[in-house]
Design a protein around this motif. Structure first.
Motif, PDB file in Angstrom:
ATOM      1  N   THR A 146       0.872  -1.222   0.075  1.00 13.01           N
ATOM      2  CA  THR A 146       0.024  -0.061  -0.060  1.00 13.01           C
ATOM      3  C   THR A 146       0.880   1.301  -0.119  1.00 13.01           C
ATOM      4  OG1 THR A 146      -0.041   0.152   2.252  1.00 13.01           O
ATOM      5  CG2 THR A 146      -1.823  -1.130   1.217  1.00 13.01           C
ATOM      6  N   ARG A 147       0.378   2.340  -0.466  1.00 10.07           N
ATOM      7  CA  ARG A 147       1.106   3.754  -0.508  1.00 10.07           C
ATOM      8  C   ARG A 147       0.083   4.669   0.162  1.00 10.07           C
ATOM      9  NH1 ARG A 147       4.557   7.169  -3.048  1.00 10.07           N
ATOM     10  NH2 ARG A 147       3.881   9.013  -3.624  1.00 10.07           N
ATOM     11  N   PRO A 148       0.445   5.199   1.378  1.00 12.78           N
ATOM     12  CA  PRO A 148      -0.303   6.245   2.081  1.00 12.78           C
ATOM     13  C   PRO A 148      -0.935   7.282   1.075  1.00 12.78           C
ATOM     14  CG  PRO A 148       1.791   5.819   3.176  1.00 12.78           C
ATOM     15  CD  PRO A 148       1.948   5.203   1.704  1.00 12.78           C
ATOM     16  N   ALA A 149      -2.279   7.483   1.078  1.00  9.87           N
ATOM     17  CA  ALA A 149      -2.976   8.415   0.259  1.00  9.87           C
ATOM     18  C   ALA A 149      -2.604   9.706   0.320  1.00  9.87           C
ATOM     19  CB  ALA A 149      -4.434   8.181   0.173  1.00  9.87           C
ATOM     20  N   TRP A 150      -2.120  10.134   1.569  1.00  9.63           N
ATOM     21  CA  TRP A 150      -1.977  11.509   1.841  1.00  9.63           C
ATOM     22  C   TRP A 150      -0.877  12.104   1.161  1.00  9.63           C
ATOM     23  CZ3 TRP A 150       2.890  12.884   3.793  1.00  9.63           C
ATOM     24  CH2 TRP A 150       3.289  12.132   4.461  1.00  9.63           C
ATOM     25  N   ARG A 151       0.022  11.215   0.838  1.00 11.90           N
ATOM     26  CA  ARG A 151       1.353  11.719   0.318  1.00 11.90           C
ATOM     27  C   ARG A 151       1.181  12.280  -1.098  1.00 11.90           C
ATOM     28  NH1 ARG A 151       6.505  10.063   1.596  1.00 11.90           N
ATOM     29  NH2 ARG A 151       6.627   8.713   3.677  1.00 11.90           N
ATOM     30  N   ASP A 152       0.323  11.508  -1.837  1.00 20.49           N
ATOM     31  CA  ASP A 152      -0.334  12.057  -3.174  1.00 20.49           C
ATOM     32  C   ASP A 152      -1.021  13.308  -3.302  1.00 20.49           C
ATOM     33  OD1 ASP A 152       1.068  10.156  -4.619  1.00 20.49           O
ATOM     34  OD2 ASP A 152      -0.751   9.019  -4.907  1.00 20.49           O
ATOM     35  N   GLN A 153      -1.679  13.344  -2.045  1.00 18.25           N
ATOM     36  CA  GLN A 153      -2.931  14.484  -2.044  1.00 18.25           C
ATOM     37  C   GLN A 153      -1.927  15.702  -1.353  1.00 18.25           C
ATOM     38  OE1 GLN A 153      -5.534  12.586   0.827  1.00 18.25           O
ATOM     39  NE2 GLN A 153      -6.843  11.753  -0.633  1.00 18.25           N
ATOM     40  N   VAL A 154      -0.965  15.594  -0.530  1.00 19.98           N
ATOM     41  CA  VAL A 154      -0.520  16.870  -0.138  1.00 19.98           C
ATOM     42  C   VAL A 154       0.568  17.096  -1.149  1.00 19.98           C
ATOM     43  CG1 VAL A 154       1.415  17.673   1.526  1.00 19.98           C
ATOM     44  CG2 VAL A 154      -0.478  16.061   2.260  1.00 19.98           C
ATOM     45  N   HIS A 155       1.191  16.029  -1.982  1.00 16.31           N
ATOM     46  CA  HIS A 155       2.047  16.549  -2.977  1.00 16.31           C
ATOM     47  C   HIS A 155       1.338  17.384  -4.240  1.00 16.31           C
ATOM     48  CE1 HIS A 155       4.615  16.152  -6.761  1.00 16.31           C
ATOM     49  NE2 HIS A 155       5.420  16.053  -5.725  1.00 16.31           N
ATOM     50  N   SER A 156       0.123  16.776  -4.583  1.00 15.43           N
ATOM     51  CA  SER A 156      -0.525  17.659  -5.651  1.00 15.43           C
ATOM     52  C   SER A 156      -1.118  18.772  -5.167  1.00 15.43           C
ATOM     53  CB  SER A 156      -1.985  16.663  -6.021  1.00 15.43           C
ATOM     54  OG  SER A 156      -2.633  16.421  -5.006  1.00 15.43           O
ATOM     55  N   GLY A 157      -1.579  18.952  -3.985  1.00 15.46           N
ATOM     56  CA  GLY A 157      -1.977  20.390  -3.569  1.00 15.46           C
ATOM     57  C   GLY A 157      -0.807  21.342  -3.477  1.00 15.46           C
ATOM     58  N   LEU A 158       0.380  20.901  -3.115  1.00 18.10           N
ATOM     59  CA  LEU A 158       1.549  21.903  -3.162  1.00 18.10           C
ATOM     60  C   LEU A 158       2.018  22.290  -4.586  1.00 18.10           C
ATOM     61  CD1 LEU A 158       3.817  20.134  -0.494  1.00 18.10           C
ATOM     62  CD2 LEU A 158       2.637  22.463  -0.204  1.00 18.10           C
ATOM     63  N   VAL A 159       2.012  21.382  -5.614  1.00 21.76           N
ATOM     64  CA  VAL A 159       1.965  21.743  -7.000  1.00 21.76           C
ATOM     65  C   VAL A 159       0.833  22.624  -7.451  1.00 21.76           C
ATOM     66  CG1 VAL A 159       1.956  20.660  -9.270  1.00 21.76           C
ATOM     67  CG2 VAL A 159       3.292  19.731  -7.392  1.00 21.76           C
ATOM     68  N   GLU A 182       0.554  10.022  13.578  1.00 22.43           N
ATOM     69  CA  GLU A 182      -0.901   9.932  13.501  1.00 22.43           C
ATOM     70  C   GLU A 182      -1.305   8.308  13.231  1.00 22.43           C
ATOM     71  OE1 GLU A 182      -3.655  12.436  13.686  1.00 22.43           O
ATOM     72  OE2 GLU A 182      -1.840  12.875  14.918  1.00 22.43           O
ATOM     73  N   VAL A 183      -0.603   7.722  12.442  1.00 21.47           N
ATOM     74  CA  VAL A 183      -0.725   6.256  12.209  1.00 21.47           C
ATOM     75  C   VAL A 183      -0.561   5.363  13.495  1.00 21.47           C
ATOM     76  CG1 VAL A 183      -0.457   4.444  10.754  1.00 21.47           C
ATOM     77  CG2 VAL A 183      -0.620   6.469   9.692  1.00 21.47           C
ATOM     78  N   ALA A 184       0.565   5.785  14.206  1.00 20.50           N
ATOM     79  CA  ALA A 184       0.883   4.931  15.371  1.00 20.50           C
ATOM     80  C   ALA A 184      -0.098   5.142  16.442  1.00 20.50           C
ATOM     81  CB  ALA A 184       2.301   5.275  15.625  1.00 20.50           C
ATOM     82  N   ALA A 185      -0.817   6.256  16.280  1.00 14.19           N
ATOM     83  CA  ALA A 185      -1.732   6.610  17.406  1.00 14.19           C
ATOM     84  C   ALA A 185      -3.204   6.102  17.167  1.00 14.19           C
ATOM     85  CB  ALA A 185      -1.826   8.106  17.663  1.00 14.19           C
ATOM     86  N   GLY A 186      -3.008   5.193  15.819  1.00 10.62           N
ATOM     87  CA  GLY A 186      -4.492   4.776  15.475  1.00 10.62           C
ATOM     88  C   GLY A 186      -5.420   5.735  14.819  1.00 10.62           C
ATOM     89  N   PRO A 189      -4.122  10.088   9.053  1.00  7.48           N
ATOM     90  CA  PRO A 189      -3.555  11.351   8.821  1.00  7.48           C
ATOM     91  C   PRO A 189      -4.587  12.428   8.114  1.00  7.48           C
ATOM     92  CG  PRO A 189      -1.931   9.292   8.155  1.00  7.48           C
ATOM     93  CD  PRO A 189      -3.225   8.840   8.195  1.00  7.48           C
ATOM     94  N   GLN A 190      -4.597  13.500   8.558  1.00  7.54           N
ATOM     95  CA  GLN A 190      -5.568  14.651   8.087  1.00  7.54           C
ATOM     96  C   GLN A 190      -4.807  15.316   6.985  1.00  7.54           C
ATOM     97  OE1 GLN A 190      -8.804  14.411   8.862  1.00  7.54           O
ATOM     98  NE2 GLN A 190      -8.254  12.757   9.818  1.00  7.54           N
ATOM     99  N   VAL A 191      -5.169  15.119   5.771  1.00  9.25           N
ATOM    100  CA  VAL A 191      -4.547  15.965   4.640  1.00  9.25           C
ATOM    101  C   VAL A 191      -4.375  17.552   4.857  1.00  9.25           C
ATOM    102  CG1 VAL A 191      -4.686  16.352   2.146  1.00  9.25           C
ATOM    103  CG2 VAL A 191      -5.234  13.970   2.960  1.00  9.25           C
TER     104      VAL A 191
END
Length: 205
Positions: A146-159, A182-186, A189-191
């Motif tokens: 799996t690849r965390p969805a937040w990475r793509d969303q934050v990246h595309s938001g910055l671009v 956030e993941v470790a705390a269950g 992650p909030q985009v």
């Protein structure tokens, strides 16, 4: 239907560019990410979508056929016109939009100016079966990971806000520990929060 334009870029503005095609300057409205890849005096090819109104013909341009396809699909949702669809692609890349709709990530959708909570809910309801699965979700299923969805969303938001892909990569790396915590705390992650942290990281470099 004008599916694409190709020619020399003669001007690049805040929200549009002019491409000379056969001696005619064609005005094409584009998202910031597309405009960032255009340079006056250099050749370019844009996938395009022509929006016809009673009093106007407006051409929208995109860096890829996939962006154009998503732009047109977005407009099938109630209340989403071409300008709002373009704004959505300015904030989120096509794959990030697919992920946001597929996972009903309302916070990601409400990051787009002009989309409120109810509008985001309507978009999810009306488009969840139209946009298709996110590409990285398909890749993850094939590769068993799996690849965390937040990475793509934050990246595309910055671009979408005008930062280079390299700056976006560095900012995503900077906020990764926050997301991991956030993941470790269950918690998921909030985009929106991660995007704010990424912008802070870029501002203090």
């Amino acid at each position: 239907m004008i599916a694409s334009v190709a020619g020399q870029v003669t001007a690049v503005g805040a929200d549009s560019a002019v491409v000379e095609v056969g001696g005619v300057g064609v005005l094409v409205h584009c998202a910031p990410g597309t405009l960032a890849g255009l340079r006056a005096g250099e050749p370019a090819r844009l996938s395009t979508s022509l929006v016809v109104r009673e009093d106007s013909l407006t051409l929208y341009g995109f860096a890829s056929d996939d962006e154009r396809a998503v732009f047109e699909l977005l407009q099938t949702a109630s209340g989403v016109g071409p300008r709002l669809a373009l704004a959505m692609l300015a904030v989120h890349a096509p794959n990030a939009l697919r992920m946001a709709v597929a996972s009903a990530d309302l916070k990601a959708l409400t990051m787009v100016p002009g989309i409120g909570q109810k509008g985001a809910q309507r978009i999810v309801l009306e488009l969840k079966d139209k946009l298709g699965a996110p590409a990285h979700a398909v890749d993850a299923a094939l590769n068993g990971g799996t690849r965390p969805a937040w990475r793509d969303q934050v990246h595309s938001g910055l671009v979408g806000l005008g930062y280079s892909a390299r700056d976006a990569d560095e900012a995503v790396a900077a906020v990764a520990p926050e997301a991991d915590a956030e993941v470790a705390a269950g918690r998921a992650p909030q985009v929106a929060a991660l995007l704010k942290s990424a912008l802070r990281a870029l501002s203090v470099r």
